[in-house]
Design an enzyme around this catalytic site. Structure first.
Site, PDB file in Angstrom:
ATOM      1  N   VAL A 149      29.033  22.704  -0.660  1.00 22.76           N
ATOM      2  CA  VAL A 149      29.842  21.775   0.142  1.00 22.76           C
ATOM      3  C   VAL A 149      30.313  20.614  -0.720  1.00 22.76           C
ATOM      4  O   VAL A 149      31.467  20.181  -0.625  1.00 22.76           O
ATOM      5  CB  VAL A 149      29.065  21.278   1.370  1.00 22.76           C
ATOM      6  CG1 VAL A 149      29.974  20.399   2.230  1.00 22.76           C
ATOM      7  CG2 VAL A 149      28.537  22.435   2.186  1.00 22.76           C
ATOM      8  N   ASP A 150      29.432  20.094  -1.565  1.00 26.13           N
ATOM      9  CA  ASP A 150      29.852  19.055  -2.506  1.00 26.13           C
ATOM     10  C   ASP A 150      31.008  19.544  -3.367  1.00 26.13           C
ATOM     11  O   ASP A 150      31.999  18.828  -3.585  1.00 26.13           O
ATOM     12  CB  ASP A 150      28.690  18.651  -3.406  1.00 26.13           C
ATOM     13  CG  ASP A 150      27.770  17.625  -2.768  1.00 26.13           C
ATOM     14  OD1 ASP A 150      28.264  16.764  -2.025  1.00 26.13           O
ATOM     15  OD2 ASP A 150      26.562  17.681  -3.021  1.00 26.13           O
ATOM     16  N   LEU A 151      30.874  20.755  -3.904  1.00 26.55           N
ATOM     17  CA  LEU A 151      31.895  21.278  -4.809  1.00 26.55           C
ATOM     18  C   LEU A 151      33.213  21.504  -4.081  1.00 26.55           C
ATOM     19  O   LEU A 151      34.288  21.144  -4.585  1.00 26.55           O
ATOM     20  CB  LEU A 151      31.408  22.576  -5.448  1.00 26.55           C
ATOM     21  CG  LEU A 151      30.107  22.478  -6.253  1.00 26.55           C
ATOM     22  CD1 LEU A 151      29.688  23.847  -6.771  1.00 26.55           C
ATOM     23  CD2 LEU A 151      30.257  21.497  -7.409  1.00 26.55           C
ATOM     24  N   GLY A 166      34.846  18.173  -3.406  1.00 24.16           N
ATOM     25  CA  GLY A 166      35.517  17.676  -4.595  1.00 24.16           C
ATOM     26  C   GLY A 166      36.844  18.361  -4.840  1.00 24.16           C
ATOM     27  O   GLY A 166      37.826  17.723  -5.236  1.00 24.16           O
TER      28      GLY A 166
END
Length: 420
Positions: free
Chosen positions: A192-194, A197
Site C-alpha cells: 500500500v505504501d508503494l 507513492g
C-alpha cells in the site's frame, strides 16, 4: 543507452526527463519518499528535509545496516536505503522560525512539495499548502496521509499493515480457512505504501502538465486507504457486479484457471494459464489432449467452475515431472510456468541480470551500496545513474549556500540547532 550500460556509466547530475524539475521532499517513512525516489530516478532534483539528529525514521529501521569499508555497521538501514536514492539531504528544525524560513525559501524555488504529516500539522508552522502556494502559486503541493484530508479518520495515523487490513486486501490474501496455514495474510512487501507513492508520483506529474496550460500549480490529497480501495481492482468489481464477497483462495486465481502452485517431484512450480489456447497447449504437453475439448474444461469460465475437479488431476500429473523438465517443456509450448524464486534467486535470474536491475553506486561510507534500478526505460531520454541515498544532512551547507546563505550564517544556524 540500456540500463546495464548505464550501471557502468559515471554519475552525472544531468539527464532524465525531469531534469528541469525541483522537488521539496518533507516526507519520511515510505509512501511519499517512494514518490520522491521515482521523481529522482526520472532526473528531478529532490531535496529531502529531515529532523536534525534523527532524520527519517527509516534510517534506524534495522538491522540490517549498510557496512562501511571496515565492515562496521553504519547508521544507514537497508529500509532507508531502499527509498531515498538520488536525493539531497538537509536537516532543518521545522519548529523554529528560522527553520520555517528556510523551507519557505526552498519552496519558492521548487515545482513540487511532497509531505506526509498528519492533517493540519504543517499549518501550525505556516508550511501547509495554503501558506506555501500563497508565496509560489506555481507550486504543486502533494499531501500523503493514511486517510486523506477529509472524513472522520483524517486526524488518525496509519501504517501499511493497518491499511492492508482495513482496505480489504488481507481478506483476499492467504490460504482458505480450514487448510494448513489458513487465515488472512498481509502482502510480503509494504504494497500500500508503494502503490500510494506511485499514485502520488502520477498525480504530481499530471498537475505539472496542467500547470503548463494554466500557469498555476495544484493541491493534491492522497490517502492510503483510498489507494488500497482503488487497488482492489478485479476483486472489488467481482463483488460489485455479483454481490458475492470475495474470499481468500490461497494462490489460486478467482477468475482465471488453472493458475496456482503445483508440486513437481523435486519442488513447486507456478502455472499461469491465461486463455483457452494456453490450456490446449498445456494439455498437449501433459499428454491429455482430450481435456481441451472436455465440456468441463474447454473454456475458462467452465474451468473456474470445475477447478475443484481439474486441480487434483493436474497435481497428479505434475507430481511425476522433474521441475526443470516441466518448465522447459511448457516454455517451449508457450505456457507460462516458473519456479518460485527466493529474493537471492531473483538477482541471479538471467533476465534480471540482462536488464541490469542490480546496480552499485559509491557511498560516503567508502563502499558501494547496492540499489535496485528503476524499471522505467525511455527511447528518447536517458535516466541518470542515481546517487546513493544521502547521509543525514549531507548537503545542508551546499543547499543553504545555493539559497544565498554565507558561511557565518550557516554556522550560526547550526549553533542555534536550526540545522544539524
Amino acid at each position: 543507452m540500456n540500463l546495464s550500460s548505464q550501471a557502468e556509466a559515471p554519475l552525472s547530475a544531468a539527464g532524465g526527463p525531469l531534469s528541469h524539475v525541483k522537488v521539496l521532499d518533507l516526507s519520511r517513512i515510505l509512501a511519499a519518499p517512494w514518490a520522491g525516489q521515482i521523481l529522482a530516478d526520472l532526473g528531478a532534483e529532490v531535496i529531502k528535509v529531515e529532523r536534525p539528529g534523527a532524520g527519517d525514521d527509516t534510517r534506524s529501521w534495522g538491522p540490517p545496516f549498510l557496512k562501511d569499508a571496515e565492515g562496521r555497521d553504519t547508521k544507514e538501514a537497508g529500509y532507508y536505503l531502499a527509498v531515498n536514492r538520488g536525493k539531497r539531504s538537509i536537516t532543518v528544525s521545522l519548529d523554529t522560525p528560522e527553520g520555517q524560513r528556510i523551507v519557505r525559501e526552498l519552496a519558492l524555488e521548487c515545482d513540487i512539495v511532497l509531505e506526509n504529516y498528519k492533517a493540519g500539522t504543517l499549518a501550525r508552522y505556516g508550511l501547509d499548502e495554503a501558506s506555501l502556494r500563497a508565496i509560489n502559486p506555481r507550486l504543486v503541493y502533494c499531501s500523503v496521509t493514511g486517510f486523506g484530508q477529509t472524513g472522520p479518520r483524517r486526524d488518525q495515523p496509519a501504517y501499511d499493515f493497518l491499511i492492508q487490513a482495513m482496505g480489504g486486501l488481507m481478506s483476499v490474501t492467504g490460504e482458505r480457512d480450514g487448510r494448513p496455514g489458513g487465515g488472512p495474510q498481509k502482502v510480503g512487501v509494504p504494497i500500500v505504501d508503494l502503490m500510494t507513492g506511485m499514485y502520488a508520483a502520477v498525480a504530481v506529474l499530471a498537475a505539472l502538465s496542467r500547470r503548463d496550460l494554466t500557469g498555476r500549480g495544484d493541491a493534491i490529497d492522497i490517502g492510503m486507504l483510498d489507494v488500497q480501495v482503488a487497488a482492489l481492482a478485479n476483486q472489488a468489481m467481482n463483488y460489485l457486479v455479483s454481490g458475492k464477497v470475495p474470499q481468500r483462495n490461497g494462490n489460486a486465481h478467482p477468475n482465471i484457471q488453472p493458475q496456482d502452485v503445483f508440486g513437481c517431484a523435486d519442488g513447486d512450480v507456478i502455472l499461469v494459464v491465461g486463455n483457452d489456447g494456453q490450456f490446449n497447449k498445456l494439455c498437449q504437453v501433459l499428454g491429455r489432449a482430450e481435456w481441451a475439448t472436455d465440456e468441463r474444461f474447454a473454456t475458462n469460465a467452465q474451468r473456474v467452475r470445475h477447478i475443484g475437479v481439474l486441480a487434483p488431476m493436474l497435481s497428479e500429473l505434475f507430481g511425476a515431472w522433474q521441475r526443470s523438465a516441466l518448465i522447459a517443456a511448457l516454455d517451449a509450448a508457450g505456457v507460462p510456468c516458473g519456479a518460485i524464486n527466493s529474493v537471492a534467486d531473483v538477482f541471479r535470474d538471467p533476465q534480471v541480470v540482462a536488464r541490469g536491475l542490480l546496480r552499485h553506486v559509491p557511498h560516503p561510507a567508502g563502499v558501494d551500496v547496492p540499489q535496485v534500478g528503476s524499471p522505467m526505460r525511455f527511447a528518447e531520454a536517458t535516466l541518470k545513474v542515481p546517487a546513493a541515498p544521502p547521509l543525514l544532512g549531507q548537503h545542508s551547507d551546499d543547499i543553504l549556500s545555493e539559497l544565498g546563505y554565507e558561511a557565518e550564517d550557516i554556522a550560526a544556524l547550526r549553533a542555534q540547532g536550526v540545522i544539524g
